[in-house]
Design a protein around this motif. Structure first.
Motif, mmCIF file in Angstrom:
data_model
loop_
_atom_site.group_PDB
_atom_site.id
_atom_site.type_symbol
_atom_site.label_atom_id
_atom_site.label_comp_id
_atom_site.label_asym_id
_atom_site.label_seq_id
_atom_site.Cartn_x
_atom_site.Cartn_y
_atom_site.Cartn_z
ATOM 1 N N ILE A 1 0.830 -1.201 0.000
ATOM 2 C CA ILE A 1 0.000 0.000 0.000
ATOM 3 C C ILE A 1 0.867 1.255 0.000
ATOM 4 O O ILE A 1 0.588 2.234 -0.713
ATOM 5 N N LEU A 2 1.948 1.260 0.768
ATOM 6 C CA LEU A 2 2.852 2.411 0.771
ATOM 7 C C LEU A 2 3.557 2.555 -0.580
ATOM 8 O O LEU A 2 3.827 3.675 -1.026
ATOM 9 N N PHE A 3 3.847 1.450 -1.233
ATOM 10 C CA PHE A 3 4.435 1.515 -2.579
ATOM 11 C C PHE A 3 3.463 2.164 -3.553
ATOM 12 O O PHE A 3 3.854 2.930 -4.434
ATOM 13 N N SER A 4 2.177 1.876 -3.390
ATOM 14 C CA SER A 4 1.191 2.507 -4.266
ATOM 15 C C SER A 4 1.127 4.017 -4.028
ATOM 16 O O SER A 4 0.841 4.777 -4.951
ATOM 17 N N ALA A 5 1.399 4.461 -2.799
ATOM 18 C CA ALA A 5 1.449 5.901 -2.526
ATOM 19 C C ALA A 5 2.575 6.559 -3.311
ATOM 20 O O ALA A 5 2.419 7.685 -3.829
ATOM 21 N N LEU A 6 3.714 5.897 -3.412
ATOM 22 C CA LEU A 6 4.826 6.425 -4.192
ATOM 23 C C LEU A 6 4.434 6.606 -5.658
ATOM 24 O O LEU A 6 4.779 7.617 -6.290
ATOM 25 N N LEU A 7 3.698 5.666 -6.199
ATOM 26 C CA LEU A 7 3.242 5.780 -7.590
ATOM 27 C C LEU A 7 2.314 6.977 -7.773
ATOM 28 O O LEU A 7 2.368 7.666 -8.804
ATOM 29 N N ASP A 8 1.468 7.259 -6.781
ATOM 30 C CA ASP A 8 0.589 8.422 -6.867
ATOM 31 C C ASP A 8 1.389 9.722 -6.861
ATOM 32 O O ASP A 8 1.051 10.677 -7.566
ATOM 33 N N PHE A 9 2.426 9.781 -6.044
ATOM 34 C CA PHE A 9 3.296 10.969 -6.055
ATOM 35 C C PHE A 9 3.947 11.143 -7.431
ATOM 36 O O PHE A 9 4.013 12.253 -7.970
ATOM 37 N N LEU A 10 4.432 10.046 -8.001
ATOM 38 C CA LEU A 10 5.082 10.118 -9.312
ATOM 39 C C LEU A 10 4.104 10.549 -10.401
ATOM 40 O O LEU A 10 4.495 11.207 -11.372
ATOM 41 N N ALA A 11 2.837 10.214 -10.235
ATOM 42 C CA ALA A 11 1.834 10.569 -11.246
ATOM 43 C C ALA A 11 1.650 12.073 -11.371
ATOM 44 O O ALA A 11 1.196 12.567 -12.413
ATOM 45 N N ALA A 12 1.963 12.820 -10.326
ATOM 46 C CA ALA A 12 1.822 14.282 -10.389
ATOM 47 C C ALA A 12 2.867 14.919 -11.299
ATOM 48 O O ALA A 12 2.646 16.022 -11.816
ATOM 49 N N LEU A 13 3.991 14.238 -11.523
ATOM 50 C CA LEU A 13 5.085 14.852 -12.296
ATOM 51 C C LEU A 13 4.710 15.104 -13.754
ATOM 52 O O LEU A 13 4.898 16.221 -14.248
ATOM 53 N N PRO A 14 4.203 14.127 -14.510
ATOM 54 C CA PRO A 14 3.823 14.439 -15.897
ATOM 55 C C PRO A 14 2.702 15.468 -15.980
ATOM 56 O O PRO A 14 2.625 16.227 -16.952
ATOM 57 N N LEU A 15 1.841 15.521 -14.981
ATOM 58 C CA LEU A 15 0.751 16.507 -15.007
ATOM 59 C C LEU A 15 1.279 17.931 -14.940
ATOM 60 O O LEU A 15 0.642 18.871 -15.445
ATOM 61 N N LEU A 16 2.445 18.113 -14.330
ATOM 62 C CA LEU A 16 3.046 19.453 -14.263
ATOM 63 C C LEU A 16 3.398 19.978 -15.646
ATOM 64 O O LEU A 16 3.478 21.194 -15.857
ATOM 65 N N GLY A 17 3.619 19.071 -16.600
ATOM 66 C CA GLY A 17 3.997 19.490 -17.951
ATOM 67 C C GLY A 17 2.823 19.829 -18.847
ATOM 68 O O GLY A 17 3.028 20.303 -19.970
ATOM 69 N N ILE A 18 1.592 19.617 -18.386
ATOM 70 C CA ILE A 18 0.414 19.941 -19.200
ATOM 71 C C ILE A 18 0.267 21.452 -19.315
ATOM 72 O O ILE A 18 0.475 22.191 -18.344
ATOM 73 N N ARG A 19 -0.083 21.910 -20.511
ATOM 74 C CA ARG A 19 -0.278 23.341 -20.743
ATOM 75 C C ARG A 19 -1.717 23.581 -21.169
ATOM 76 O O ARG A 19 -2.207 22.965 -22.109
ATOM 77 N N GLU A 20 -2.367 24.497 -20.457
ATOM 78 C CA GLU A 20 -3.740 24.872 -20.788
ATOM 79 C C GLU A 20 -3.805 26.345 -21.138
ATOM 80 O O GLU A 20 -3.028 27.149 -20.606
ATOM 81 N N ALA A 21 -4.716 26.690 -22.020
ATOM 82 C CA ALA A 21 -4.946 28.100 -22.320
ATOM 83 C C ALA A 21 -5.563 28.771 -21.099
ATOM 84 O O ALA A 21 -6.354 28.153 -20.376
ATOM 85 N N PRO A 22 -5.188 30.040 -20.834
ATOM 86 C CA PRO A 22 -5.789 30.749 -19.698
ATOM 87 C C PRO A 22 -7.305 30.775 -19.834
ATOM 88 O O PRO A 22 -7.845 30.972 -20.917
ATOM 89 N N ARG A 23 -7.981 30.550 -18.714
ATOM 90 C CA ARG A 23 -9.433 30.536 -18.724
ATOM 91 C C ARG A 23 -9.955 31.931 -18.438
ATOM 92 O O ARG A 23 -9.469 32.639 -17.571
ATOM 93 N N ARG A 24 -10.975 32.325 -19.197
ATOM 94 C CA ARG A 24 -11.543 33.650 -19.021
ATOM 95 C C ARG A 24 -12.282 33.753 -17.699
ATOM 96 O O ARG A 24 -12.949 32.817 -17.280
ATOM 97 N N SER A 25 -12.165 34.884 -17.071
ATOM 98 C CA SER A 25 -12.856 35.111 -15.810
ATOM 99 C C SER A 25 -14.355 35.045 -16.035
ATOM 100 O O SER A 25 -14.892 35.611 -16.972
ATOM 101 N N GLN A 26 -15.037 34.355 -15.121
ATOM 102 C CA GLN A 26 -16.475 34.227 -15.228
ATOM 103 C C GLN A 26 -17.183 34.806 -14.008
ATOM 104 O O GLN A 26 -18.269 34.385 -13.629
#
Length: 413
Positions: free
Chosen positions: A177-202
């Motif tokens: 179970i603790l090993f699975s926690a490490l995988l969840d931490f690692l999953a955040a790294l590729p998400l940091l590289g995602i680029r989104e267009a700025p969202r308009r204020s609503q």
């Protein structure tokens, strides 16, 4: 400009699929051993059921706010936050210091999972053209199941490895179970590289939402999620206990069985869009889910471990292979600006069902035995599947679902 935007979308999709695969690995390992970890901690079955219901209870409180904030601040922040919350919560569960801390960990996992998967469907819808969207939803689901196949295969040997080399935590299942926690931490790294267009204020995000224009299509689409959520929670989290206690399968055999189920489901998921081209998405959902109910009943009634295992593999593949088609169908019924909000409503009803089913399952297991939870699941699956077909099949014409022109019109809303 269009070429640049497509290149960015493809990059975003690749990074997301990497993160999704890591979460699939983590979830498979965590789900394989959670209930056995709780039983080894000495927790009664009633508490085990309550802890399985807790993530859904937490999700009920944050589902709607998470949906509207995701529509306003973007998909990427919610995906990252969800990953980190799942990782931190899993550490708490693995350490198992006390029922209170385990409960806090399970709650964090539920909140993080809710944030991640509310952003999941709108993110996919916005990073694919109409012609590609169905295939992308199917591919993402297949990646999740294939990662589960690998995770369950790895997870099947982890208890013995941690027992032999470096025991962690209060049970033999704490290390995996603790090993699975490490995988969840690692999953955040590729998400940091995602680029989104700025969202308009609503403006004020709490004003004017949820609007009637979103509730009207969302509530009918959400009802089957409630039924299927109750049905799934009655038995799916406890299948490891079912095979461990009824058929005396050891840890390694459990891992192999769950891995095979994920592998076949991943393959079947890629077939669902092809079937949908012939008969429509909703008809495909109803057909495959309906067939799965028969195998579920067979799994409950047979005394033969081999037949029960075969029924489980086929049930899992049939029940899950077309679910991305229903998600895609729901996303296309609302404007792009409201997709995360509607995703939140859909997720909310699923979590409500899961909370009810998980809590009810503990009672059924204690009073009527393990097979009763499978039969109850079949009833709720049947109600949800029948409703999906009767309510939506006539609205899901094949030419609308797959003609590029029609999809472009929907995307431009």
């Amino acid at each position: 400009m269009r070429t640049l935007q497509r290149s960015l979308s493809m990059r975003n999709v690749r990074l997301f699929l990497i993160a999704l695969a890591l979460h699939g690995l983590s979830s498979a390992i965590y789900g394989l051993w959670l209930n056995l970890h709780l039983l080894d901690l000495g927790y009664p079955r009633g508490l085990m059921g309550a802890l399985n219901a807790l993530p859904s209870a937490i999700a009920l409180g944050i589902g709607l706010p998470a949906g509207w904030w995701t529509d306003r601040i973007g998909r990427r922040p919610m995906l990252i936050l969800g990953s980190l919350m799942m990782a931190i919560g899993t550490v708490g569960v693995g350490l198992g210091i006390s029922p209170v801390w385990v409960g806090v960990g399970v709650g964090l996992i539920g909140a993080g999972y809710n944030l991640f998967f509310i952003a999941y469907a709108p993110f996919l819808a916005e990073n694919a053209s109409g012609a590609e969207r169905t295939q992308l939803f199917a591919l993402a689901s297949a990646v999740l199941f294939w990662a589960g196949f690998v995770g369950e295969g790895i997870g099947s040997v982890l208890p013995d490895l941690f027992r032999a080399f470096s025991p962690l935590g209060p049970t033999i299942y704490a290390g995996p179970i603790l090993f699975s926690a490490l995988l969840d931490f690692l999953a955040a790294l590729p998400l940091l590289g995602i680029r989104e267009a700025p969202r308009r204020s609503q403006g004020n995000p709490t004003m004017g939402w949820p609007k009637q224009a979103l509730w009207i299509p969302a509530l009918p689409m959400a009802f089957p999620n409630l039924m299927l959520g109750i049905g799934a929670a009655l038995s799916i989290p406890f299948l490891n206990v079912y095979f461990h206690e009824r058929y005396r399968l050891d840890d390694s055999m459990l891992g192999v069985l769950f891995a095979l189920t994920s592998a076949f489901t991943g393959l079947a998921t890629l077939l669902a869009p092809r079937i949908a081209r012939w008969i429509g998405r909703i008809a495909t959902v109803a057909l495959t889910q309906g067939l799965s109910i028969g195998f579920l009943v067979g799994m409950a009634l047979t005394d033969q471990a081999a037949l029960a295992a075969l029924a489980m593999v086929l049930r899992g593949a049939l029940m899950n292979m077309a679910s991305p088609l229903y998600t895609e169908f729901c996303m296309e019924q609302v404007p792009a600006a409201g997709r995360a909000a509607v995703s939140g409503i859909l997720n909310l009803t699923w979590e409500a069902g899961w909370m009810i089913g998980a809590a009810l399952s503990g009672f059924l297991q204690q009073q009527y035995g393990l097979a009763s939870m499978l039969l109850a699941t079949a009833v709720f699956y049947g109600v949800g599947t029948l409703y999906q077909y009767l309510a939506f099949a006539s609205r899901d014409r094949v030419e609308v679902a797959y003609a590029q022109r029609a999809v472009r019109q929907q995307v431009s809303c």
